[in-house]
Scaffold this active site. Structure first.
Site, mmCIF file in Angstrom:
data_model
loop_
_atom_site.group_PDB
_atom_site.id
_atom_site.type_symbol
_atom_site.label_atom_id
_atom_site.label_comp_id
_atom_site.label_asym_id
_atom_site.label_seq_id
_atom_site.Cartn_x
_atom_site.Cartn_y
_atom_site.Cartn_z
ATOM 1 N N LYS A 220 1.844 30.820 -33.350
ATOM 2 C CA LYS A 220 1.957 31.079 -31.908
ATOM 3 C C LYS A 220 2.998 30.159 -31.276
ATOM 4 C CE LYS A 220 -2.261 33.619 -31.401
ATOM 5 N NZ LYS A 220 -3.699 33.652 -31.105
ATOM 6 N N ARG A 254 -7.866 32.037 -38.179
ATOM 7 C CA ARG A 254 -7.193 33.341 -38.336
ATOM 8 C C ARG A 254 -5.721 33.070 -38.579
ATOM 9 N NH1 ARG A 254 -4.394 36.959 -35.283
ATOM 10 N NH2 ARG A 254 -4.825 39.166 -35.619
HETATM 11 N N1 HH2 Z 1 -4.475 36.542 -31.854
HETATM 12 C C1 HH2 Z 1 -3.741 37.659 -32.015
HETATM 13 C C2 HH2 Z 1 -4.373 38.887 -32.286
HETATM 14 N N2 HH2 Z 1 -5.704 38.979 -32.420
HETATM 15 N N3 HH2 Z 1 -7.822 37.949 -32.427
HETATM 16 C C3 HH2 Z 1 -8.570 36.851 -32.279
HETATM 17 N N4 HH2 Z 1 -9.906 36.918 -32.415
HETATM 18 N N5 HH2 Z 1 -8.017 35.614 -31.995
HETATM 19 C C4 HH2 Z 1 -6.670 35.460 -31.844
HETATM 20 O O1 HH2 Z 1 -6.212 34.316 -31.571
HETATM 21 C C5 HH2 Z 1 -5.835 36.611 -31.990
HETATM 22 C C6 HH2 Z 1 -6.457 37.862 -32.282
HETATM 23 C C7 HH2 Z 1 -2.266 37.595 -31.915
HETATM 24 O O2 HH2 Z 1 -1.703 37.337 -33.168
HETATM 25 P P1 HH2 Z 1 -1.107 38.461 -34.160
HETATM 26 O O3 HH2 Z 1 -2.180 39.368 -34.676
HETATM 27 O O4 HH2 Z 1 -0.305 37.803 -35.187
HETATM 28 O O5 HH2 Z 1 -0.097 39.251 -33.260
HETATM 29 P P2 HH2 Z 1 -0.138 40.700 -32.628
HETATM 30 O O6 HH2 Z 1 -1.307 40.790 -31.742
HETATM 31 O O7 HH2 Z 1 1.179 40.751 -31.906
HETATM 32 O O8 HH2 Z 1 -0.232 41.696 -33.729
#
Ligand code: HH2
Length: 278
Positions: A220, A254
């Site tokens: 992030k 995660r």
């Molecule tokens: N962060 C993202 C997505 N889902 N779910 C939980 N529970 N906690 C988090 O911190 C979280 C999440 C964002 O990260 P990422 O999946 O890499 O990106 P994107 O949502 O753009 O696919």
């Protein structure tokens, strides 16, 4: 945590991110083809992931665009079919839509990861209760599309802890057992870098609610800002954050790179004692 299918997730656990999206902030487009996504799930399992978290809609902290349910299903269904019955570790579905969660549960998912903490889709809580799935309840303000407008708090730790306590109560009232609830402070969601750091510094406060805590710092923007912007710096910075989060009581991290996180989590466990999480 014992899941409804009898599988047990031992804490601290590593959750590997599997994004089948064109626009995720760190791996957008990389695993859009089902074959590549399926191979990546097995690769993450081999590298130490205890859970695979499949998502078909980007909710990136920089602001996302809502994906119609048909499109989200079109992205995740081939991957769900390809993984069903073949993955050793439990599958989690990262969605705010009950229809997508239902499809995933039908294909063997055991955890619903809802970044809106069951507040977006009125059917979600009922679905989780009826299926017996575990739920991740994440803190955010506004929606994935506009949350950064709401990054203002008198005390971010009190606000996040209070919100998550209330959402856990709501989930229990809807019939979800307390033993299947996981809380997540939502790093980067309606939070500046300083808010995220303050929360990470105060994880023990959130842990006092008595639920396992999930933390998602991986790649992030505040990590990039602090550790540096090269791929190595981002990965080392993320792993350091994972180790410290686990040392402070996080039950699940995660991550995009389960191999790095697994090593970091092992170090945290050995240096701080094996009973740092429930
Ligand atoms: N962060 C993202 C997505 N889902 N779910 C939980 N529970 N906690 C988090 O911190 C979280 C999440 C964002 O990260 P990422 O999946 O890499 O990106 P994107 O949502 O753009 O696919």
């Amino acid at each position: 945590m014992r899941l409804h299918d009898g599988r047990v997730v031992h804490f601290p656990a590593v959750m590997g991110v599997l994004n089948v999206t064109p626009d995720s902030f760190s791996d957008g487009g990389k695993y859009l083809k089902p074959d590549r996504a399926i191979a990546h799930a097995f690769e993450m399992q081999e590298n130490g992931a205890d859970i695979i978290d499949l998502g078909g809609e980007s909710v990136r902290p920089a602001g996302a665009r809502e994906v119609p349910v048909e499109e989200e299903l079109r992205r995740v269904l081939p991957v769900l079919r390809g993984l069903e019955g073949r993955l050793r570790v439990p599958l989690s579905i990262d969605t705010r839509k009950a229809e997508v969660a239902r499809a995933a549960l039908e294909h063997g998912a055991a955890i619903i990861n809802d970044v809106t903490a069951l507040s977006y889709d009125p059917q979600m809580a009922r679905l989780a209760a009826a299926s017996g799935s575990a739920v991740v309840l994440m803190h955010m303000r506004g929606s994935p599309e506009n949350h950064m407008r709401f990054a203002r708090y008198r005390d971010v730790v009190i606000a996040v802890t209070g919100y998550l306590a209330a959402r856990a109560k709501y989930a229990i009232r809807a019939g979800i057992p307390a033993s299947r609830i996981i809380l997540d402070p939502g790093i980067g969601f309606a939070k500046t870098a300083q808010h995220s750091l303050t929360i990470l510094n105060s994880l023990p406060v959130l842990c006092t609610l008595g639920y396992p805590v999930l933390v998602g710092t991986s790649r992030k923007s505040f990590i990039r800002r602090i550790a540096g912007d090269s791929p190595r710096e981002i990965e080392f910075g993320s792993a350091a954050a994972d180790a410290l989060a686990v040392a402070a009581g996080a039950a699940i991290v995660r991550v995009h790179d389960p191999g790095a996180a697994r090593a970091a989590v092992r170090m945290a466990v050995e240096m701080r004692g094996r009973n740092i999480t429930k």
